[in-house]
Design a protein around this motif. Sequence first.
Motif, mmCIF file in Angstrom:
data_model
loop_
_atom_site.group_PDB
_atom_site.id
_atom_site.type_symbol
_atom_site.label_atom_id
_atom_site.label_comp_id
_atom_site.label_asym_id
_atom_site.label_seq_id
_atom_site.Cartn_x
_atom_site.Cartn_y
_atom_site.Cartn_z
ATOM 1 N N SER A 1 33.760 24.619 11.748
ATOM 2 C CA SER A 1 34.295 23.258 11.817
ATOM 3 C C SER A 1 35.371 23.032 10.758
ATOM 4 O O SER A 1 36.428 22.441 11.029
ATOM 5 N N ASP B 1 23.914 24.722 10.607
ATOM 6 C CA ASP B 1 24.664 23.528 10.223
ATOM 7 C C ASP B 1 24.577 23.191 8.743
ATOM 8 O O ASP B 1 24.971 22.097 8.325
ATOM 9 N N LYS C 1 35.454 22.577 18.896
ATOM 10 C CA LYS C 1 34.788 22.273 17.627
ATOM 11 C C LYS C 1 33.400 21.683 17.859
ATOM 12 O O LYS C 1 32.416 22.078 17.216
ATOM 13 N N LYS C 2 33.292 20.764 18.786
ATOM 14 C CA LYS C 2 32.025 20.084 19.063
ATOM 15 C C LYS C 2 30.990 21.029 19.667
ATOM 16 O O LYS C 2 29.791 20.956 19.336
ATOM 17 N N GLU C 3 31.430 21.930 20.537
ATOM 18 C CA GLU C 3 30.495 22.764 21.291
ATOM 19 C C GLU C 3 30.175 24.087 20.603
ATOM 20 O O GLU C 3 29.317 24.837 21.084
ATOM 21 N N ASN D 1 28.176 26.228 18.512
ATOM 22 C CA ASN D 1 26.823 26.110 17.956
ATOM 23 C C ASN D 1 26.175 27.480 17.925
ATOM 24 O O ASN D 1 25.672 27.980 18.929
ATOM 25 N N ASN E 1 39.055 19.546 20.003
ATOM 26 C CA ASN E 1 37.849 18.777 19.681
ATOM 27 C C ASN E 1 36.643 19.297 20.457
ATOM 28 O O ASN E 1 35.524 19.332 19.939
ATOM 29 N N LYS E 2 36.886 19.697 21.693
ATOM 30 C CA LYS E 2 35.792 20.210 22.527
ATOM 31 C C LYS E 2 35.253 21.525 21.959
ATOM 32 O O LYS E 2 34.031 21.709 21.848
#
Length: 373
Positions: free
Chosen positions: A261, A303, A294-296, A298, A291-292
């Motif tokens: 991120s 974290d 970065k968000k997805e 995982n 953004n997608k």
Amino acid sequence: MSTKSIDNISTVCGLDALYYQLKVEPNSYISFYVGCTSEQKAFFGNFSIISQNWTKQYTFFELKDSKNKEQVIARIGFKDLNTKDFLEYVKVQLDTYYMNMYGIDYVCKLVEEELKLLGLDILGSKVSRVDLNTYVYGYDFSYISYYHFSTLMRSNSKIYSALKDNLATFYLGSRDNNSTPLLRIYDKWLELKQFKDKDEQKKKEQKREMICLKFKEEHNINLDDRLPLWNVEFELKRDLLRNYKIDTLEDLFCCANSLHSDIMKRMRLLTKKKKKDETNAERIPTAPIWNKIKKEFNYMHSDLPVDKVVPVKYVKGLDWILNRVEDYWKDNIDNLTPNQLVQAINEKVTELVQEQNLLKKENTPYSTTMFIA
């Protein structure tokens, strides 16, 4: 591409490469090394040699799956005890296909178990390089250029496909700077179709199989090569990782998501090209696809927040330089002569002068363009 159409894009994320060193108890390694070199061993256990036999800094072996001898688990280097370079005794490069099919945590433990069978006592790990990647299906990145990014980096390059005259790979960052990220965005379908021999073709077919399986498992999608598939990949080396206080494998596995991120913030894809002389790209929104991704992203719910090291500021006068040279000499007195030290310093100063002269002549970002057949 509009924000609305982003909903039809699918992503699969993970680690595309992982290189690390293993700290080994010295006496156990000496015993192992003497036994191997005295007999010039090329095979032992599930290891088979793939480099020049015990004459280089590291001698590399392939670690094969005991149940499938054609499948490589990792490439492992064993250090020549006569080499003094402050590196660890064992280097590990995990096989991309194997670690993605069986899980990185499992494969790291498997490598350690195989080394223990050789009599080596593992004390810890040091991450050398990791590639954080996202496969993006249904989105075409062939339009991107340097001016589509908000970044402090200047080095960038493009490789075009000679067959279609389309962008094949975009690079942002420098391979020579280990303290900054290197971003690669490339056409994955095109990359999978390129191979030099049957062995490479087999590896590419395995990679395709793995990617298709990942999309099937996560999205219940059967990939269609008529739709674009690109890989967005950040190559991060040890100097950069240490700036984030990431030293060991355990450190990396705890905060890979947070690291990814933060890197994406440093290399931000924009909704439109900035002007050549535009200095404030912060006013341009981030592209929805960025953004997608970065968000997805995982990986193992890693974290834990990253904490960048704040550089220590020194008053860098001549005395400071001389003190640093003195410190370095004391630490490396057994590895180089005074003439070698003077020569290295002279070469570096000459290089810096040349770079400074070059920068004065440049008013645009550094970039190169290549074509591939």
